[in-house]
Design an enzyme around this catalytic site. Structure first.
Site, short mmCIF file in Angstrom:
data_model
loop_
_atom_site.label_atom_id
_atom_site.label_comp_id
_atom_site.label_asym_id
_atom_site.label_seq_id
_atom_site.Cartn_x
_atom_site.Cartn_y
_atom_site.Cartn_z
CG ASP A 115 -2.09 0.96 1.27
OD1 ASP A 115 -3.01 0.98 0.40
OD2 ASP A 115 -1.68 2.10 2.13
CG HIS A 313 -5.41 -3.15 -0.74
ND1 HIS A 313 -4.60 -2.58 -1.50
CD2 HIS A 313 -5.04 -2.54 0.44
CE1 HIS A 313 -4.04 -1.53 -1.19
NE2 HIS A 313 -4.13 -1.46 0.07
#
Length: 336
Positions: A115, A313
């Protein structure tokens, strides 16, 4: 003379237990968790996470003969949290990474990020190739500096609501939404981006607020994702209840400053050996597809690009064993 891949080092005895340390940094201190001995692998987390996001990777890397170090990024956990918004610029975070390598008595490291941590790791490799000899990016692809001003891009992505990055810009605004119920907000955020719990077709997009609303209004109701046990949620909730959210959110509030700071690297590729791993269901890949398609030019040292089917994610937490295998195979093929 061509580089010769070397096998991953083999430990002669079991890896020692993880150790928590505080080391000096330009902002004051960095908290890190270290496990194993061997070549240094620096693990950099994203939003809203902590060193704990790498709990599955630390022992696997240590057992394979690496010195695995997971840090709390500036603004998180037990690392320093400067008050000024502009002290969370990307180059400040790169300086923290370099400070960790130096404090550990090392000259170089492999950077692995997820991320925002992927962007921090990529920028570390881009601007300090003398220190970071290879880089692995999880979830967020490398996109070279340059292009339009970020605030203009994100403003243009907002329709009836606001794109989450634009929503995070005003200090105190997102904090007012999150901090009264950190546990509930985190649980909803993780569910919104994880396989099995993310919103289906036709549901509100959790990356956008409703008109005048909050992000939480778009989070799915229902059980948590499979990877998010009560123990994990307890730990992460405790970290953010103690620290507040401002340090973490200040990273988003420096994107225009980063754009200016990195103008001299506009369009620059990362030439060190690299790796990309993402969940095939990660919604961010939809608007970052062009960055992945540009890898032949932007990551000429790419040695693997993997989309994990049925994964969202939070790659290293949703698919720890698969992520570990890909990381270790890639590390084993790096030049000494």
């Amino acid at each position: 003379m061509p580089e010769t891949p070397v096998a991953a080092p083999t430990p002669k005895k079991p890896a020692p237990a993880p150790v928590h340390r505080l080391v000096p940094s330009p902002a004051g201190r960095v908290h890190l968790v270290e496990q194993g001995r061997g070549p240094l692998v620096l693990l950099v987390h994203g939003f809203p996470e902590s060193w704990y996001s790498w709990r599955h990777q630390l022992p696997a890397l240590a057992a394979a003969g690496y010195r695995a170090v997971a840090m709390d990024v500036r603004g998180y956990g037990r690392s320093s949290k400067p008050a000024a918004v502009d002290t969370y610029r990307m180059l400040d975070l790169v300086a923290d990474n370099v400070a960790v390598v130096e404090a550990l008595g090392e000259e170089s490291a492999v950077a692995v990020g997820h991320d925002w941590g992927a962007t921090i790791a990529a920028t570390s490799a881009l601007t300090r190739p003398d220190v970071f000899r290879a880089v692995a990016l999880l979830g967020v692809p490398y996109s070279p500096p340059g292009g339009p001003r970020p605030s203009e891009v994100f403003a243009g992505m907002s329709g009836e609501g606001e794109f989450y990055v634009a929503y995070f810009q005003q200090p105190g605004r997102a904090e007012t939404e999150i901090e009264p119920d950190v546990r509930g907000w985190l649980a909803g955020f993780y569910a919104a981006l994880s396989a099995g719990t993310m919103p289906g077709p036709g549901a509100p997009d959790p990356h956008f607020t409703g008109p005048g609303g909050t992000l939480r209004e778009g989070f799915p109701a229902g059980p948590p994702p499979a990877w998010l046990s009560e123990e994990v949620l307890d730990f992460l909730t405790g970290e953010f209840e103690r620290t507040g959210m401002t340090g973490a959110l200040n990273r988003y509030r420096n994107m225009d400053r980063d754009w200016a700071d990195l103008a001299g690297h506009a369009g620059a590729p990362i030439r060190q050996p690299s790796l990309f791993i993402a969940g095939a269901l990660d919604p961010s890949l939809a608007w970052l597809a062009d960055a992945v398609a540009a890898y032949p030019e932007t990551l000429p040292g790419l040695r693997g690009s993997h989309l994990l089917e049925g994964c969202g994610h939070f790659v290293q937490q949703e698919r720890p064993e698969q992520t570990n295998r890909l990381l270790l195979d890639w590390l084993a093929g790096l030049p000494a």
